[in-house]
Write an enzyme that holds these catalytic residues in place. Sequence first.
Site, short mmCIF file in Angstrom:
data_model
loop_
_atom_site.label_atom_id
_atom_site.label_comp_id
_atom_site.label_asym_id
_atom_site.label_seq_id
_atom_site.Cartn_x
_atom_site.Cartn_y
_atom_site.Cartn_z
N HIS A 83 -24.74 -62.40 -71.26
CA HIS A 83 -23.52 -63.11 -70.85
C HIS A 83 -23.04 -62.55 -69.53
O HIS A 83 -22.94 -61.34 -69.36
CB HIS A 83 -22.42 -62.95 -71.90
CG HIS A 83 -21.12 -63.58 -71.49
ND1 HIS A 83 -20.90 -64.93 -71.62
CD2 HIS A 83 -20.02 -63.06 -70.91
CE1 HIS A 83 -19.70 -65.21 -71.15
NE2 HIS A 83 -19.15 -64.10 -70.70
N ASP A 162 -10.90 -69.61 -80.53
CA ASP A 162 -10.90 -69.24 -79.11
C ASP A 162 -10.50 -70.41 -78.24
O ASP A 162 -9.72 -70.26 -77.30
CB ASP A 162 -12.27 -68.71 -78.68
CG ASP A 162 -12.28 -68.37 -77.19
OD1 ASP A 162 -11.51 -67.47 -76.80
OD2 ASP A 162 -13.01 -69.01 -76.42
N ARG A 169 -3.33 -69.49 -73.71
CA ARG A 169 -3.24 -68.39 -72.74
C ARG A 169 -3.18 -68.93 -71.32
O ARG A 169 -2.46 -68.40 -70.46
CB ARG A 169 -4.45 -67.46 -72.89
CG ARG A 169 -4.40 -66.61 -74.16
CD ARG A 169 -5.76 -65.98 -74.46
NE ARG A 169 -6.23 -65.19 -73.35
CZ ARG A 169 -7.52 -64.91 -73.12
NH1 ARG A 169 -8.46 -65.35 -73.93
NH2 ARG A 169 -7.87 -64.18 -72.09
N SER A 184 -12.32 -62.86 -76.75
CA SER A 184 -12.73 -64.23 -76.45
C SER A 184 -14.23 -64.30 -76.17
O SER A 184 -14.97 -65.10 -76.73
CB SER A 184 -11.92 -64.74 -75.26
OG SER A 184 -12.42 -65.95 -74.76
N LYS A 188 -17.55 -65.39 -79.12
CA LYS A 188 -18.52 -66.46 -78.86
C LYS A 188 -19.95 -65.93 -78.89
O LYS A 188 -20.85 -66.58 -79.42
CB LYS A 188 -18.20 -67.14 -77.52
CG LYS A 188 -16.97 -68.05 -77.63
CD LYS A 188 -16.55 -68.64 -76.30
CE LYS A 188 -15.73 -67.65 -75.50
NZ LYS A 188 -15.11 -68.21 -74.30
N1 URA Z 1 -13.97 -66.09 -70.29
C1 URA Z 1 -13.80 -66.28 -71.61
O1 URA Z 1 -14.67 -66.82 -72.27
N2 URA Z 1 -12.65 -65.88 -72.18
C2 URA Z 1 -11.68 -65.28 -71.48
O2 URA Z 1 -10.68 -64.92 -72.06
C3 URA Z 1 -11.87 -65.08 -70.12
C4 URA Z 1 -13.04 -65.50 -69.54
#
Ligand code: URA
Length: 436
Positions: A83, A162, A169, A184, A188
């Site tokens: 990632h 999320d 947010r 977050s 994932k």
């Molecule tokens: N990317 C994400 O997936 N989540 C965040 O909170 C910030 C960047």
Amino acid sequence: MNPYQLILKKRNGGEHTPEEIRELVLGFANDQGIETYQMAAWLMAVWFKGMTVPELSALTQAMVDSGDQIDLSSLPGVKVDKHSTGGVGDTTTLILAPLAAAAGATVAKMSGRGLGHTGGTLDKLESVPGLRTDLTSQQFLDQVRQIGVAVISQTGNLVPADGKMYSLRDVTATVDSIPLIASSVMSKKIACGAEVILLDVKYGRGAFMENLADARELARRMVDLGKALGRRVRAVISDMDQPLGTMIGNALEVQEAIEILRNERPGSALEVVSVELAAHLLEMAGISENLDRARVRVRELIQNGEGLRKLGEMFRAQGGDPRVVEDTSLLPQAPIIEPVLSPSAGFVTGIHAQQIGFAGTALGAGRKRKGDPIDPAVGIIMEHRVGDEVKAGQPLAVVHARDRQTLTEARQILLDSIAIGPDRPASRKLIEEIVE
Ligand code: URA
Ligand code: CA
């Protein structure tokens, strides 16, 4: 506890139990007892008070449990994932996914789309004629079983908490909280099922984290979280002050990935970082016994064309034209191609990655809002990196545009974001450090 008491506890600096966190997250995700304004207030309390290690693990686990998880256990081999926190000219997935698969790792990867100044792997892949990223879970697993690699858009209802929390947010000034970002991202990644997760945490003016200290803390928290939740995790902190690749745009970035896999850009920044990331994956997966051997192996797979062959296989499996790997002129081409010339002589002292990304967005390569269409053909080729010497009138970049108006807009942004000065600047490391 009722929602009011949960918010009050965090506001006053108390520590939640895992059960309290589950109540909040699942109550909000399922519309059961937690109102949007209450979650907003709680998120702001977290922004100010932070989260302890046990709280953050509980938050991330609750987020994962809010939806489906991908079960990769039926696939052979070690399942690896990577990632990137996002950047400009950050094309490493298209290079390391086929390389890792060619080396024997199992790469079942879900990627995202570009937003704002950052590019997204799915948009880049879809510039390959015919290629699809919307595979079903079954098609995804079948493809990975057959060829060892697939890169697709999210399938299934992964981490709905999320999606809901992130939207909130975004409008309540609580995006830039390290624990909230860490949970977050990691929720994932965990839901996607890989055993080995490599995080590429960028820092600099094109990155989410502008300074190194923040990038380091984010990396630390994500690595600890992944480990607490039973995954092998490592983070690489890499430079995103100037664009990583030479090419910015969708088809153009696919072209650059192909050129690297053809061994036509040895030693380039994008190649160096991609090889390094692929090597970490192979070492973490136990495919290579140490990093040095892993690097040698990855370079072999570039030199002998196995990485390129694997990319072509992946294109074909996902409905794309596999001849693209031999002939990149089959990719969409922009009608207008014009250089941007240096107004003065000197050294390139800075290239503002975020602004370069916005120049790409102005051309149509990226989106300003979620769901906007993009133009696969347009983009920018950078002719220099920071530290290069340039003469007045030499090209700084070449713009690939759809029309004159966007060309003019991009040209102005480029001139404003490439700084030329009399002295050669100190160079930044491509890879700053490793966080285990
Ligand atoms: N990317 C994400 O997936 N989540 C965040 O909170 C910030 C960047
Ligand atoms: Ca990306």
